[in-house]
Scaffold this motif. Structure first.
Motif, PDB file in Angstrom:
ATOM      1  N   GLN B 122      14.018  35.677  24.180  1.00  0.00           N
ATOM      2  CA  GLN B 122      13.095  35.869  23.058  1.00  0.00           C
ATOM      3  C   GLN B 122      11.938  36.798  23.396  1.00  0.00           C
ATOM      4  OE1 GLN B 122      12.733  33.298  25.307  1.00  0.00           O
ATOM      5  NE2 GLN B 122      10.824  34.357  25.769  1.00  0.00           N
ATOM      6  N   ASP B 123      11.933  37.336  24.625  1.00  0.00           N
ATOM      7  CA  ASP B 123      10.717  38.039  25.059  1.00  0.00           C
ATOM      8  C   ASP B 123      10.470  39.347  24.320  1.00  0.00           C
ATOM      9  OD1 ASP B 123      12.908  39.160  26.347  1.00  0.00           O
ATOM     10  OD2 ASP B 123      11.908  39.378  28.297  1.00  0.00           O
ATOM     11  N   ILE B 124      11.539  40.072  23.964  1.00  0.00           N
ATOM     12  CA  ILE B 124      11.320  41.343  23.249  1.00  0.00           C
ATOM     13  C   ILE B 124      10.664  41.053  21.903  1.00  0.00           C
ATOM     14  CG2 ILE B 124      12.392  43.387  22.233  1.00  0.00           C
ATOM     15  CD1 ILE B 124      14.668  43.127  24.226  1.00  0.00           C
ATOM     16  N   ALA B 125      11.220  40.080  21.194  1.00  0.00           N
ATOM     17  CA  ALA B 125      10.683  39.742  19.873  1.00  0.00           C
ATOM     18  C   ALA B 125       9.235  39.289  19.980  1.00  0.00           C
ATOM     19  CB  ALA B 125      11.539  38.650  19.229  1.00  0.00           C
ATOM     20  N   ALA B 126       8.985  38.400  20.936  1.00  0.00           N
ATOM     21  CA  ALA B 126       7.640  37.834  21.065  1.00  0.00           C
ATOM     22  C   ALA B 126       6.627  38.917  21.415  1.00  0.00           C
ATOM     23  CB  ALA B 126       7.636  36.736  22.127  1.00  0.00           C
ATOM     24  N   MET B 127       6.921  39.671  22.455  1.00  0.00           N
ATOM     25  CA  MET B 127       5.940  40.656  22.916  1.00  0.00           C
ATOM     26  C   MET B 127       5.783  41.808  21.929  1.00  0.00           C
ATOM     27  SD  MET B 127       4.361  39.766  25.605  1.00  0.00           S
ATOM     28  CE  MET B 127       4.451  38.417  26.753  1.00  0.00           C
ATOM     29  N   SER B 128       6.891  42.214  21.300  1.00  0.00           N
ATOM     30  CA  SER B 128       6.804  43.335  20.353  1.00  0.00           C
ATOM     31  C   SER B 128       5.961  42.989  19.140  1.00  0.00           C
ATOM     32  CB  SER B 128       8.204  43.748  19.893  1.00  0.00           C
ATOM     33  OG  SER B 128       8.948  44.237  20.982  1.00  0.00           O
TER      34      SER B 128
END
Lengths: 276, 311
Positions: B122-128
């Motif tokens: 989920q890190d791309i979604a969260a950080m983006s």
């Protein structure tokens, strides 16, 4: 010192007008924290609009960011921006004077608003100062309700571990949070013991007493090998019986009648201090 | 077979520069070994800060250091760094605009059989979704090196995700085309466009080669810069392709595929197929087993591309 005591009441009047103008604000905590901010900005810290970019300046973070109206009043008094500009713009559409600290404004180092961030950020600042051999000091002001945040204790742990004696934390211990007494919401009356167990020097003082705060900050400066926390025992809403020690004045806009009474009370206390 | 994981390449670059630049500071949360940063900690003890298992502290301390002119690189497993300290990334780093580089190590499903607690799908979604945060997923050690060198030159927040295991080289040591925030074109073709990031670039490249052997010409883009997405290069090749395939080691939602679909949908509408991990805890296994199971390999990508263009 005496004119600082009166200044704290004059700036409370500014806070009241800022909140009336912006139609919102965390009035109770603004009033409890005022002597802490006045002592830091007018007695302790090496900070002014002229040295705001000096790497050797003292650093300050208002971790209890909701008391931003008090910070605006103090920063305006220090000359970072005109008080009239705060009155005109606070909480208005498109304004940089939002309801929590915004570091696009002069004099504000870090954005805050969510609780439990300021102390660990200041641990980083204190570490950076030590790495560079700087003599400046780092100050953070937290609320007492804020101390329930776990991240505060991560910061307390690292501040103690790294023996950051250039770091001083202040807790605005006004004993009230939105839901009521801090002791009913999440008890914490052993703060001094808690901080000591994390390796801190802990001092408990009357937190609306500028002389006592001055002495505590001097003691913090003289304390080597560990950071200092000052538990500043304050009165929420200090300045008028209309709002003192009332949890429902955490965030509130006074009515016209309340405004008149609070202003009258603030004036009376300021006058009394001037003729003390 | 390359034996150097991307995280080690990060350590090498930081060590090369830390000698000259005393403001470079590395922080770990009991993660110096897993981040391959133990050599840095040994060589530059004055520029290394251990915070213990405390990711929130890790990120906030980094922000405080950056505010005072330091150049902190905070390394912690991507699963924890992108969630446990999410608010610190949002407020102390992105919102306060501090020059903190967040290094998410062992990203995606690198930790394999350790389970969903250790996966960062989920890190791309969260950080983006955080304004002023950039998101990079370099594909191999050479590109990782170029990226870190570029990041040392700027003063803005960024999140970088790298995997745990060594991955096959995409580029060569002295031939690594790299421009900051521009996708790298691995091959050009007119039938289909395949866009990948991170560890999915290798199978995407191999899929392009397999398709070529069957007479299907594919463009393959290494979109290491997921945010800011290189929309210009994406749309240039999407324009001429019959379909677009996005491949990522991430949840189906809010990652590279979502961003590619957003751009293509708005600017040159055509079929976009998003290949990703499922919206569920992934099956137990090492990275390769997991990728194979979900078709995130060269065969799967090639088959998906052929189906998308009706071949």
């Amino acid at each position: 010192m005496d004119n600082l005591k009166a200044k704290a009441y004059e700036l409370r009047k500014h806070v009241l007008d800022i909140i009336m103008a912006g139609k919102g604000g965390h009035i109770g905590g603004d009033m409890s924290v005022m002597e802490i901010l006045v002592t830091l900005y007018f007695d302790q810290m090496n900070i002014s609009p002229e040295n705001a970019d000096d790497p050797e300046r003292d650093l300050f973070v208002l971790s209890k960011g909701h008391s931003v109206e008090a910070l605006y009043a103090v920063l305006a008094e220090k000359g970072f921006f005109p008080y009239e500009e705060v009155l005109e713009k606070f909480s208005r559409f498109g304004s940089p004077f939002i309801g929590h600290p915004n570091n696009k404004l002069p004099g504000i180092e870090m954005n805050s608003g969510s609780l439990g961030h300021g102390l660990p950020v200041c641990v980083g600042m204190a570490l950076a100062s030590r790495m560079d051999g700087k003599k400046n000091r780092v100050y953070v002001v937290m609320g007492d309700g804020e101390l329930a945040e776990g991240s505060v204790w991560e910061g307390a742990m690292s501040g103690g571990h790294y023996k950051l004696d250039n770091l001083c934390a202040v807790v605005d211990r006004n004993r009230l949070q939105i839901s009521g007494s801090t002791e009913d919401v999440m008890s914490q009356d052993d703060q001094v013991e808690r901080w000591k167990s994390f390796g801190w020097h802990a001092i408990s003082v009357p937190g609306n007493d500028i002389d006592a705060l001055h002495a505590a900050f001097e003691e913090a400066k003289a304390t080597k090998g560990k950071p200092t926390v000052i538990i500043a025992n304050t009165t929420k809403g200090l300045g008028s019986p209309v709002m003192e020690n009332k949890a429902n004045w955490h965030h509130k806009v006074p009515t016209a009648e309340e405004y008149e009474q609070i202003m009258k009370d603030l004036d009376a206390r300021k006058e009394a201090l001037l003729h003390e | 077979m390359n034996k150097i994981p991307n995280r080690q390449a990060i350590c090498e670059v930081l060590m090369e520069h830390a000698k000259e630049d005393r403001d470079i500071v590395v922080l770990c949360s009991d993660s110096r070994g897993s981040a391959s940063l133990a050599p840095f900690a040994s060589a530059f003890p004055e520029q290394f800060i251990e915070v213990g298992i405390a990711e929130q502290d890790l990120v906030s301390i980094s922000a405080g250091l950056a505010k005072c002119g330091k150049k902190p690189f905070a390394a912690s497993p991507a699963c924890f760094l992108s969630t446990r300290s999410y608010e610190q990334a949002k407020i102390d780093v992105a919102y306060s605009n501090t020059n903190v580089k967040l290094i998410g190590i062992s990203g995606g499903v690198s930790y394999g059989a350790l389970g969903m607690s250790h996966h960062s799908a989920q890190d791309i979604a969260a950080m983006s979704a955080i304004p002023n945060m950039r998101v990079y997923l370099p594909s191999d050690r050479h590109q990782t090196r170029k990226l870190v060198e570029a990041l040392l030159e700027d003063q803005k927040p960024a999140y970088i995700r790298v995997g745990r295991n060594p991955v096959e080289d995409i580029y060569e040591e002295d031939n690594t085309p790299f421009a900051m925030d521009k996708a790298t074109v691995l091959r050009e073709g007119s039938d289909v466009l395949i866009v990948a990031c991170g560890e999915m670039v290798r199978p995407a490249k191999e899929a392009g080669e397999a398709l070529a052997a069957e007479g299907i010409s594919a463009t393959v883009l290494d979109m290491y810069c997921v945010k800011p997405l290189d929309a210009e290069t994406l749309l240039k090749y999407a324009e001429s392709a019959k379909a677009v395939i996005a491949v990522e080691e991430h949840s189906p939602f809010g990652g590279l595929g979502s961003m590619v679909a957003q751009q293509v949908g708005a600017n040159c509408p055509k079929k976009v197929v998003c290949m990703s991990l499922p919206d569920s805890p992934v099956i137990t296994g090492n990275s390769k087993e997991v990728f194979d199971y979900y078709g995130l390999n060269a065969e799967g990508i090639a088959a998906c591309a052929k189906a998308a263009i009706g071949k």
